[in-house]
Design an enzyme around this catalytic site. Structure first.
Site, PDB file in Angstrom:
ATOM      1  N   PRO A 108      26.782 -21.847  38.417  1.00 38.25           N
ATOM      2  CA  PRO A 108      26.757 -23.140  37.718  1.00 38.25           C
ATOM      3  C   PRO A 108      27.260 -24.268  38.607  1.00 38.25           C
ATOM      4  O   PRO A 108      27.926 -24.030  39.623  1.00 38.25           O
ATOM      5  CB  PRO A 108      27.722 -22.906  36.529  1.00 38.25           C
ATOM      6  CG  PRO A 108      27.868 -21.428  36.415  1.00 38.25           C
ATOM      7  CD  PRO A 108      27.683 -20.872  37.783  1.00 38.25           C
ATOM      8  N   PRO A 109      26.965 -25.512  38.237  1.00 39.55           N
ATOM      9  CA  PRO A 109      27.456 -26.661  39.020  1.00 39.55           C
ATOM     10  C   PRO A 109      28.981 -26.727  39.012  1.00 39.55           C
ATOM     11  O   PRO A 109      29.626 -26.377  38.020  1.00 39.55           O
ATOM     12  CB  PRO A 109      26.856 -27.874  38.283  1.00 39.55           C
ATOM     13  CG  PRO A 109      25.726 -27.332  37.482  1.00 39.55           C
ATOM     14  CD  PRO A 109      26.082 -25.930  37.135  1.00 39.55           C
ATOM     15  N   GLY A 110      29.540 -27.177  40.128  1.00 40.14           N
ATOM     16  CA  GLY A 110      30.977 -27.418  40.192  1.00 40.14           C
ATOM     17  C   GLY A 110      31.832 -26.201  40.444  1.00 40.14           C
ATOM     18  O   GLY A 110      33.059 -26.261  40.316  1.00 40.14           O
ATOM     19  N   THR A 111      31.222 -25.082  40.804  1.00 38.70           N
ATOM     20  CA  THR A 111      32.006 -23.860  41.008  1.00 38.70           C
ATOM     21  C   THR A 111      32.463 -23.672  42.453  1.00 38.70           C
ATOM     22  O   THR A 111      33.150 -22.702  42.763  1.00 38.70           O
ATOM     23  CB  THR A 111      31.198 -22.622  40.570  1.00 38.70           C
ATOM     24  OG1 THR A 111      29.891 -22.666  41.164  1.00 38.70           O
ATOM     25  CG2 THR A 111      31.049 -22.588  39.060  1.00 38.70           C
ATOM     26  N   GLY A 112      32.069 -24.583  43.360  1.00 42.08           N
ATOM     27  CA  GLY A 112      32.606 -24.529  44.721  1.00 42.08           C
ATOM     28  C   GLY A 112      31.671 -23.955  45.760  1.00 42.08           C
ATOM     29  O   GLY A 112      32.131 -23.472  46.798  1.00 42.08           O
ATOM     30  N   LYS A 113      30.358 -24.024  45.538  1.00 39.96           N
ATOM     31  CA  LYS A 113      29.422 -23.445  46.499  1.00 39.96           C
ATOM     32  C   LYS A 113      29.460 -24.192  47.834  1.00 39.96           C
ATOM     33  O   LYS A 113      29.452 -23.576  48.904  1.00 39.96           O
ATOM     34  CB  LYS A 113      28.014 -23.442  45.903  1.00 39.96           C
ATOM     35  CG  LYS A 113      27.874 -22.578  44.654  1.00 39.96           C
ATOM     36  CD  LYS A 113      26.456 -22.533  44.133  1.00 39.96           C
ATOM     37  CE  LYS A 113      26.025 -23.834  43.513  1.00 39.96           C
ATOM     38  NZ  LYS A 113      26.774 -24.151  42.266  1.00 39.96           N
ATOM     39  N   HIS A 333      36.936 -32.289   7.621  1.00 38.63           N
ATOM     40  CA  HIS A 333      35.936 -31.588   8.441  1.00 38.63           C
ATOM     41  C   HIS A 333      36.605 -30.786   9.566  1.00 38.63           C
ATOM     42  O   HIS A 333      36.335 -29.593   9.736  1.00 38.63           O
ATOM     43  CB  HIS A 333      34.963 -32.623   9.014  1.00 38.63           C
ATOM     44  CG  HIS A 333      33.849 -32.045   9.817  1.00 38.63           C
ATOM     45  ND1 HIS A 333      32.549 -31.955   9.359  1.00 38.63           N
ATOM     46  CD2 HIS A 333      33.817 -31.506  11.075  1.00 38.63           C
ATOM     47  CE1 HIS A 333      31.796 -31.396  10.282  1.00 38.63           C
ATOM     48  NE2 HIS A 333      32.528 -31.133  11.346  1.00 38.63           N
ATOM     49  N   GLU A 334      37.477 -31.444  10.328  1.00 38.54           N
ATOM     50  CA  GLU A 334      38.110 -30.770  11.467  1.00 38.54           C
ATOM     51  C   GLU A 334      39.095 -29.696  11.014  1.00 38.54           C
ATOM     52  O   GLU A 334      39.223 -28.654  11.666  1.00 38.54           O
ATOM     53  CB  GLU A 334      38.812 -31.787  12.358  1.00 38.54           C
ATOM     54  CG  GLU A 334      37.890 -32.853  12.959  1.00 38.54           C
ATOM     55  CD  GLU A 334      36.722 -32.267  13.723  1.00 38.54           C
ATOM     56  OE1 GLU A 334      36.834 -31.141  14.251  1.00 38.54           O
ATOM     57  OE2 GLU A 334      35.668 -32.937  13.785  1.00 38.54           O
ATOM     58  N   HIS A 337      37.147 -26.520  10.433  1.00 35.32           N
ATOM     59  CA  HIS A 337      36.908 -25.796  11.681  1.00 35.32           C
ATOM     60  C   HIS A 337      38.155 -25.025  12.106  1.00 35.32           C
ATOM     61  O   HIS A 337      38.091 -23.859  12.502  1.00 35.32           O
ATOM     62  CB  HIS A 337      36.543 -26.789  12.801  1.00 35.32           C
ATOM     63  CG  HIS A 337      35.156 -27.331  12.722  1.00 35.32           C
ATOM     64  ND1 HIS A 337      34.041 -26.529  12.611  1.00 35.32           N
ATOM     65  CD2 HIS A 337      34.691 -28.619  12.760  1.00 35.32           C
ATOM     66  CE1 HIS A 337      32.949 -27.289  12.582  1.00 35.32           C
ATOM     67  NE2 HIS A 337      33.319 -28.562  12.665  1.00 35.32           N
TER      68      HIS A 337
END
Length: 498
Positions: A108-113, A333-334, A337
């Site tokens: 995924p994006p942002g994982t440090g490749k 509502h919250e 949840h």
């Protein structure tokens, strides 16, 4: 000298032709067209962009090390091993090991490749040249292929200049040029990909300097199979989202140079950031420091870190002015949840917030008590019930739902389709492509209806908790998980009803 000679000779020739009475208009037009084509194909013209200098992609010296990258231990080990074949080529030859030509980093994006590639260049003590896949995409046939050739020339020239015997080429977002060839008329893309394949095939394992190609992509499924076969990108390394231990390591690295309060619990922060990438964790540390700076606080506290997590997860706090009636509805509502989440998955609620942030008027931040990668039917049903709980609470106290449940329903339907796709519904083991839309919708409706009723029966039992928590949340607009759990489990009326 040739260039200067031509500059001086052209005006003389033009004057001579004019003197002889020759119409030079067509000649000038043809010369102009030829010049435009020449400069375009060489990447210098108005359509081809600026021609890259020899060192346009060069990262002169990578200072990133593997120790500066938190987590990803398996990925780092595999990458180090591939580089060891470069550094100790004679030992690898003694074992009969064919050195690897290419390493593909996926995840995924942002994982440090990109960080991994820079650390690899540092570890290898190699010349390092980097480029993005989009740099090779051109509308003119042959330009992208030429740039691929230039890239390989650059790294070889750089190894000679630095007196090294190995180099690393890093191509980010390789799916821009390495997409599947499906017979469509995209000749430029095909030529660029073919040139990359040819260059990789021409990399002899015993030639000097030794070259290793590292590429990164978020979409491995889009790549052409010819790139993925052994002998080209030999090793595919998954750089995935960090787990709990890795998140703690990453946070420790990013908070190391910041004035963090000793009372801050990095373990708790790591739990609260479930599903965050390395880039998001760095942003959390940076945003927490910004919040401390705004308040002129001498240290970064847990309140600053909590606000930073909310910002990275949900977006910046907005100036939306809700009516009193809207705030009351959102509070119910919250709380719905939060109650269902805490009952089904104890200690999962981290914050219940009534402050508008991003596109939400309120939200519940959840921190799973344990990280789970394999889900049963019951697990998924619980997640669907948590999604439906807000709308069900509105029905109980207001008699109807509101548009605030839209995102909740979208998440719930995604879980339902996942159940059907993985064979966990009453349809059994199926392939979605072989089912009609009517069959899928009928099964989805049955699952949602059943879980709506189940959620309704559960929430009716916790009416006392709603009334105990409602006014507190309305007044303070925020309630942490511990305080919410005290109200939930400390209410004797609930115990009697249960």
């Amino acid at each position: 000298m040739t260039k200067e000679w031509l500059i001086g000779a052209v005006p003389v020739v033009i004057i001579f032709l004019l003197f002889m009475g020759i119409n030079i208009g067509p000649i000038l037009f043809i010369a102009l067209i030829g010049a435009l084509l020449y400069f375009t194909l060489n990447g210098q013209g108005p359509f081809g962009g600026n021609k890259r200098s020899k060192t346009s992609h060069e990262i002169k010296e990578s200072v990133t090390t593997f120790d500066q990258i938190g987590g990803q231990e398996r990925a780092k080990q595999e990458l180090k091993e591939a580089i060891d074949f470069l550094k100790e080529d004679q030992l690898a030859k003694d074992y009969g090991i064919r050195p690897l030509k290419g390493i593909l980093l996926t995840g995924p994006p942002g994982t440090g490749k990109t960080l991994m590639a820079k650390a690899a260049a540092n570890y290898a003590e190699a010349a390092f040249v980097a480029a993005s896949g989009s740099e090779f995409v051109e509308m003119y046939v042959g330009v992208g292929a030429g740039r691929i050739r230039d890239l390989f020339k650059e790294v070889k020239q750089l190894t000679e200049e630095k007196n090294l015997n190995r180099g690393i080429i890093f191509i980010d977002e390789i799916d821009a040029i390495g997409g599947k060839r499906e017979g469509k008329q995209q000749k430029e893309y095909d030529q660029t990909l073919n040139q990359l394949l040819t260059e990789m095939d021409g990399m002899a394992t015993n030639e000097q300097p030794r070259i290793l190609i590292i590429a990164a992509t978020n979409r491995k499924d889009m790549l052409d199979p010819a790139l993925l076969r052994p002998g080209r990108f030999d090793r595919h390394i998954v750089v995935d989202l960090p787990d709990l231990t890795a998140r703690k390591q990453i946070l420790t690295i990013h908070f190391k140079q910041k004035p963090i309060d000793p009372k801050c619990d990095v373990d708790q922060v790591a739990k609260d950031t479930f599903g965050f990438s390395g880039a998001q964790l760095e942003s959390v540390a940076n945003e927490a420091a910004i919040y401390a700076f705004r308040e002129k606080s001498p240290t970064i506290t847990m309140l600053h870190i909590s606000a930073a997590i909310d910002k990275v997860m949900m977006g910046e706090q907005t100036d939306k002015e809700s009516t009193d009636e809207e705030k009351k509805r959102v509070a119910f509502h919250e709380l719905g949840h939060a109650i269902v989440s805490e009952i089904l998955r104890p200690h999962s609620v981290s914050q219940v917030v009534l402050t508008p942030r991003g596109g939400a008027l309120g939200y519940v931040r959840q921190s799973p008590p344990k990280e789970q990668y394999l889900y049963t039917k019951s697990n998924i049903e619980e997640q669907i019930m948590v999604c439906l709980a807000g709308a069900v609470t509105e029905e109980i106290y207001y008699g109807e739902r509101s548009t605030g449940s839209k995102n909740d329903f979208e998440q719930a339907m995604n879980y339902v389709h996942h159940m059907i796709d993985t064979g966990l519904s009453s349809l059994g083991i199926v392939t979605l492509e072989h089912l009609s839309k009517e069959q899928i919708q009928k099964e989805a409706d049955a699952i949602i209806s059943y879980l709506l009723e189940k959620t309704h029966q559960m929430l009716k039992k916790y009416d006392p908790v709603f009334h105990d928590s409602f006014q507190i949340l309305l007044d303070e607009e925020r309630m942490n998980g511990e305080r919410f759990r005290e109200l939930l489990h400390g209410n004797k009326n609930v115990k009697e009803i249960s």
